[in-house]
Design an enzyme around this catalytic site. Structure first.
Site, PDB file in Angstrom:
ATOM      1  N   GLY B  32      -6.618  17.868  21.893  1.00  0.00           N
ATOM      2  CA  GLY B  32      -5.546  16.986  22.344  1.00  0.00           C
ATOM      3  C   GLY B  32      -5.691  16.512  23.770  1.00  0.00           C
ATOM      4  O   GLY B  32      -4.971  15.624  24.212  1.00  0.00           O
ATOM      5  N   CYS B 241       3.658   1.553  -6.198  1.00  0.00           N
ATOM      6  CA  CYS B 241       2.599   0.565  -6.028  1.00  0.00           C
ATOM      7  C   CYS B 241       2.553  -0.339  -7.259  1.00  0.00           C
ATOM      8  O   CYS B 241       2.553   0.135  -8.396  1.00  0.00           O
ATOM      9  CB  CYS B 241       1.262   1.257  -5.824  1.00  0.00           C
ATOM     10  SG  CYS B 241      -0.147   0.124  -5.830  1.00  0.00           S
ATOM     11  N   CYS B 244      -1.128   0.413  -9.007  1.00  0.00           N
ATOM     12  CA  CYS B 244      -1.498   1.696  -9.593  1.00  0.00           C
ATOM     13  C   CYS B 244      -0.293   2.570  -9.892  1.00  0.00           C
ATOM     14  O   CYS B 244      -0.420   3.632 -10.486  1.00  0.00           O
ATOM     15  CB  CYS B 244      -2.478   2.440  -8.688  1.00  0.00           C
ATOM     16  SG  CYS B 244      -1.714   3.181  -7.238  1.00  0.00           S
ATOM     17  N   CYS B 266      -0.537  -0.163  -2.545  1.00  0.00           N
ATOM     18  CA  CYS B 266      -1.107   0.879  -1.696  1.00  0.00           C
ATOM     19  C   CYS B 266      -1.843   0.242  -0.533  1.00  0.00           C
ATOM     20  O   CYS B 266      -2.578  -0.730  -0.727  1.00  0.00           O
ATOM     21  CB  CYS B 266      -2.109   1.723  -2.474  1.00  0.00           C
ATOM     22  SG  CYS B 266      -1.378   2.722  -3.752  1.00  0.00           S
ATOM     23  N   CYS B 272      -6.131   3.388  -4.396  1.00  0.00           N
ATOM     24  CA  CYS B 272      -5.512   2.550  -5.425  1.00  0.00           C
ATOM     25  C   CYS B 272      -6.513   2.231  -6.541  1.00  0.00           C
ATOM     26  O   CYS B 272      -6.193   2.322  -7.729  1.00  0.00           O
ATOM     27  CB  CYS B 272      -5.001   1.261  -4.781  1.00  0.00           C
ATOM     28  SG  CYS B 272      -3.792   0.377  -5.757  1.00  0.00           S
TER      29      CYS B 272
END
Lengths: 258, 285
Positions: B32, B241, B244, B266, B272
């Site tokens: 970080g 979606c 899909c 998606c 997808c």
């Protein structure tokens, strides 16, 4: 006053080039005591406050703070992390200009809550409740909690700064001319408020001011500074009613009576 | 190995790659923490992924398989150009399938398919400093990171709740890495934040214009900042979606005509496509 002093300074000296800003200054402040530092502009009052609060390092001398456990901490040798922690827990600093002490782009509630969040408060509801309680305490309408400080009057901004500083219940508060730049009636109200809060919370306050009347109203003890030296100190009433040093006499004599 | 004469493998010269690898090692050692590095001019403009490209160029080897996504999609300009760039200057294999890639360079998304050990996710970062809108001085933000003085970030979250009733950060949602450093996860949707937490893959972040590199090693705790009474909630459009039927993936809203027609699909095109293929297989059986 039998216990040890909260903050103790000895032999402080600092020069800005050829100008001596502080010349062998020593002082101590005990818990619950209000000490005022008075003197004309350029006498080293603000410099002294900055040195005592660790913002400036002196050329010589040292400042010792006694924490709640009784340990003596050297303010200028404790490291920045420890000093910052002190600054947002045990200490508070009220600036002359509220713009220096407030975040102008953050709402009043956020300003009061910042110190709480800095020490780890993570509950929104209780932070907000605390902020509301403090706004009420410094006589700001709680309905304005989400307003920005820039929409507040000068007196309200100064009171908000005080609320923001006192929210973590500090033991020692440094105030740099808190009433400067306010008109007389607002000043009177603010002084009244500070006096009540100081008594309520048992704060120790180090107050820098050039306003003798404010010093008389708030302070238990008084230090008179000139050219970086403390020329006279003692109980407020003693110093103001019976000034010994010629400069103090001049200072007291030059106060205008309304 | 190089398919374009005159260029070193993966475009950057070896000394630059070493310099970036040193920065990467330091970044992995301090999760970080932003490590400065000497960012180079790349053959594409700032903001198009110069940081990510340099990180990828320094870690890629001849045996790697590269996938590049932009907003989750493999077929957008940015993704196609960067993928073609590395195919040309490094001659590596490229893929559009998340599970086949060893290095995935991404802009603004984490793939829906969970990543596994050994994979590396390289993020393109426009602004590495999470505090930059709150504290304009870089010297001061550095000090705040050094002292872990992050109260200010919570003031911002407080302001959001006071003003909007909820934390109104939908992307680049600030996270705490390993309980120590506040980090900007690059502009990925807040929906993707939980995927960073204890991810088995290595996550590297490169900011080319700001000249910073940071990293999250595998299995490192990454926590999104929040309040106890206003916990972090990943936001997702409430729909399935249209292609899909997924109700779990992150969705893009696509306008289909000028009469208010719109569909949700998606944003992760590979995910997808896999699901549509699986559906067709099921239907055929």
């Amino acid at each position: 006053m039998t216990e040890a002093p909260l903050l103790e300074a000895s032999g402080l000296s600092l020069r800005f080039g050829a100008v001596p800003a502080l010349d062998d200054v020593s002082l101590a402040i005990w818990p619950g005591e209000v000490v005022a530092i008075v003197g004309e502009s350029g006498s080293g009052k603000t410099t002294l406050l900055r040195v005592l609060s660790g913002l400036l390092r002196p050329d010589a001398g040292q400042v010792t703070y006694r924490d709640p456990e009784g340990a003596a901490l050297p303010v200028h040798d404790m490291g920045e992390a420890a000093l910052r922690r002190l600054m947002r827990t045990d200490w508070g600093f009220v600036h002359q200009n509220p713009r220096d002490g407030l975040r102008m782009g953050v709402s009043a509630g956020g300003n009061v809550g910042e110190r709480l969040m800095a020490v780890g408060a993570r509950h929104y509801g209780s932070i907000r409740a605390e902020a509301l309680a403090w706004l009420e305490r410094v006589e700001i309408d709680p309905a304005r909690i989400d307003d920005l400080p820039r929409t507040f009057s000068g007196g309200m901004q100064q009171r908000l700064q005080i609320a923001r500083t006192l929210v973590t219940r500090p033991r020692l508060v440094f105030m740099d001319e808190p009433t400067g730049g306010l008109d007389v009636s607002v000043q009177a109200r603010l002084l009244d408020l500070i006096r009540a809060l100081v008594a309520d919370l048992g704060l120790a306050v180090l107050l820098v001011t050039h306003d003798i009347a404010a010093a008389r109203l708030l302070a238990h003890r008084l230090l008179v500074m000139r050219h970086g030296q403390v020329v006279e100190q003692g109980l407020t009433d003693r110093v103001l009613d019976d000034p010994q040093h010629e400069y103090t006499q001049l200072l007291v004599a030059s106060v205008l009576a309304a | 190995m190089t398919s374009t004469a005159g260029y070193n493998f993966a475009y950057l010269d070896e000394n630059t790659k070493r310099m970036i690898r040193r920065a990467l090692l330091k970044a992995v050692a301090i999760p970080g923490h932003q490590v400065p590095f000497g960012s180079r001019e790349m053959p594409l403009p700032y903001g198009w992924g110069t940081g990510g490209i340099q990180v990828t160029a320094s870690i890629i080897g001849p045996d790697d398989t590269l996938k590049v996504i932009d907003q989750g999609a493999d077929d957008t300009t940015n993704a196609v150009s960067i993928r073609r760039f590395f195919a040309r200057v490094a001659g590596v294999a490229t893929t559009e399938r998340t599970s086949e890639a060893s290095i995935i360079q991404t802009r603004h998304r984490i793939p829906e398919t969970p990543l596994r050990e050994g994979q590396i996710l390289v993020y393109q970062v426009p602004m590495p400093e999470p505090l930059f809108r709150l504290e304009p001085r870089v010297t001061e933000t550095k000090r705040m990171h050094a002292l872990a003085d992050y109260g200010l970030m919570h003031v911002k979250l407080y302001e959001d709740i006071a003003r909007h009733g909820h934390i109104a950060i939908s992307y680049n949602y600030p996270v705490m890495v390993n309980g120590r450093y506040l980090m900007a996860p690059s502009p990925i949707p807040a929906f993707d934040n939980p995927k960073m937490d204890r991810m088995p893959a290595l996550q590297l972040f490169g900011a080319g214009r700001e000249k910073r590199i940071y990293a999250v090693p595998p299995y490192t705790p990454v926590r999104s900042l929040d309040f106890e009474d206003h916990p972090f909630v990943p936001i997702r459009a409430d729909a399935a979606c249209a292609l899909c039927g997924s109700r779990e993936s992150y969705l893009d809203e696509v306008v289909t005509d000028d009469r208010g027609g719109r569909i949700f699909v998606c944003s992760d095109t590979d995910y997808c496509r896999e699901r549509q293929a699986a559906r067709r297989r099921d239907a055929a059986e």
